[in-house]
Scaffold this motif. Sequence first.
Motif, PDB file in Angstrom:
ATOM      1  N   SER A   1     -12.735 -42.759  29.129  1.00  0.00           N
ATOM      2  CA  SER A   1     -11.884 -43.723  29.805  1.00  0.00           C
ATOM      3  C   SER A   1     -10.419 -43.473  29.476  1.00  0.00           C
ATOM      4  N   GLY A   2      -9.578 -43.578  30.495  1.00  0.00           N
ATOM      5  CA  GLY A   2      -8.145 -43.417  30.305  1.00  0.00           C
ATOM      6  C   GLY A   2      -7.657 -41.997  30.447  1.00  0.00           C
ATOM      7  N   GLY A   3      -8.582 -41.052  30.630  1.00  0.00           N
ATOM      8  CA  GLY A   3      -8.179 -39.660  30.756  1.00  0.00           C
ATOM      9  C   GLY A   3      -7.801 -39.297  32.176  1.00  0.00           C
ATOM     10  N   ASN A   4      -7.130 -38.175  32.315  1.00  0.00           N
ATOM     11  CA  ASN A   4      -6.767 -37.639  33.620  1.00  0.00           C
ATOM     12  C   ASN A   4      -7.485 -36.311  33.804  1.00  0.00           C
ATOM     13  N   TYR A   5      -8.193 -36.158  34.923  1.00  0.00           N
ATOM     14  CA  TYR A   5      -9.024 -34.982  35.142  1.00  0.00           C
ATOM     15  C   TYR A   5      -8.539 -34.205  36.364  1.00  0.00           C
TER      16      TYR A   5
END
Length: 618
Positions: free
Chosen positions: A346-350
């Motif tokens: 959660s909260g990551g950028n992919y």
Amino acid sequence: MKSVSLALIATTLMTIVHGFENDCNDNLAVYWGQNSYGAANSKDPANWQQPIREYCQDSTIDIIPMAFVTQFFGTGGLPEINLANICNKVDNSTFPGTSLADCSAIASDIKFCQSKGKAVTLSLGGATGGAGFQSDDQASTFADNVWNLFMGGSSSTRPFGDAVLDGIDLDIEGGGSNYYGTFLTKLRAHFGSASKKYYVTAAPQCVYPDANLGATISQNSIDAIYVQFYNNPCGLQTWGTSGWNYGVWDYWAKNISPNKNIKVYIGAPASPTAAGGGYVPLSTLSNIALTTRKSFPSFGGVMFWDASQAVANGHIDAGIKQALSNGGSCGKVFDYPPCSAPAYQSGGNYPGGSKVSKDGYIWQAMWYASGPPDDSFQTWIPVSACSGSGSASSTIIASSSTKSAAPSSSTSQGSSSTTSTTPTSTTTGNASCGSVTVWSSTAIYKAGDQVAYNGKIFKAAWWTLGETPGGSSGVWSAVGTCTAKSKVSPTTSVSSKRAVTSSCKDASQWRSGVRYGKGAKVIHGGHTYSSSLENANKEPSVSSDTWHLDAVCNLTVVKRENKIGYYRACKRNWSAEETYYEQSLVARDGKLYQAKVRSLGQAPEYHDAIWSPVSTCT
């Protein structure tokens, strides 16, 4: 004598034919009834559709939907059936006071197929209209008619004589989705009173959710769906890219469908002339089917449109059945592959192409993703079911930066192996074009998306896959030159809260929750609509005060996306003696019209309040 009796018993047991089994993963469903090959090859009558018996001589086909019941309520209140060159209301006699063809001559053929272990069902609808209900009472009446005319009930007007069909198939491509729950509930009640097993199947388009069947299949128990992976942007031609969405339908089967044991078939054209797009050769289809079977528990087999095309195409049906039979099983517990991708954080950028594990699936980002995978399927798409919580994350340090970067992962479908997909806090692009993403031949781009290619920045005018920037298709236009500081320019045509599209090419699928401005263009139910007023959550329909059919765009966008459906509809001329319902399609003097409301005897060219022109017939 005792030994003779035992021998006779043994011989009898050996000749028992097992019936259709819905819980298998090697089934083949093949539509019959519309002489698709004959429609596309009028000068080759030797290969036209044959009597249904001819397709039941061996174990190739497991279930045959007979197509179609084209009108739910025809003359005299009874349905109409059209089996092309085999039986129809023009070439065959009809029951008195009705337009229901007497097809009792094929009763013995149907029973022959059933004696060979085939299920023979009745497909309702098709692309020509005439399907749909105006009330609960009408839906209930139609359920009674289907039961009494075609299945275990009784009537003096049984089109197939004493043959009892094995269920129904919903191929609903118009007429709306209202009251199908009532129809199925009443029909299931009839089924429950019989000792015979009956089946209910449906044939949605692969675009999710299906505009005409989405609500029906999500709110009622269905035994199997034959997803049409052709004539659509998610067709078989997108296999190996993020455009291929079988995983969406498996997720739906296991999380949304009321029947968690529903089977999902890959629907395919049986030859290049069977559809306007989506055909793949046998070797490719076999690979797709077997890979999908290993990756998803809902896989039930393959569906072909249609029998005449399959035979003319070198018996492709026998070829795919042989492939499916290798390793196929019935009722076996699915062996889930491990969740080999890292668990979603959660909260990551992919970046686009990243793979993560979440909720029993490996998901792949279709493009840059900052939110979690969910059943909206707007950013992530399931590429395999899996078991476990996901592999440990790993990080690769980019040589030119101290920031961690996620490498691109394989886009092959169903693979249980994956490269690292640790999320990063920034989006990286190529060194020569700043943060603008490099164009990829396997990525799907929407209107307004920008990419870097050959030192230039290009902007997409509409949905595209595999079309090279700067090519002749016209989808890409150059908007700038690449520099190390380049970044995606903000779009000016669409605000974040209000969708306004003035170009036919920019029309996108209608979605609830989006606010559309006056003049916005959307595609819904296979047709293009223009908004008359600013609105949100107002579903487009031909009788809507908020939306109206856009005849100009239907000639471009819709005809391109649904040309097979329009082709079929253009074969159905308007008749003053036939009752038409909302969204029925008819041809008249070279034009194709769609009904706004129910009508009888009111010619399309003279009644604008009842009919809307949607295309031309050539």
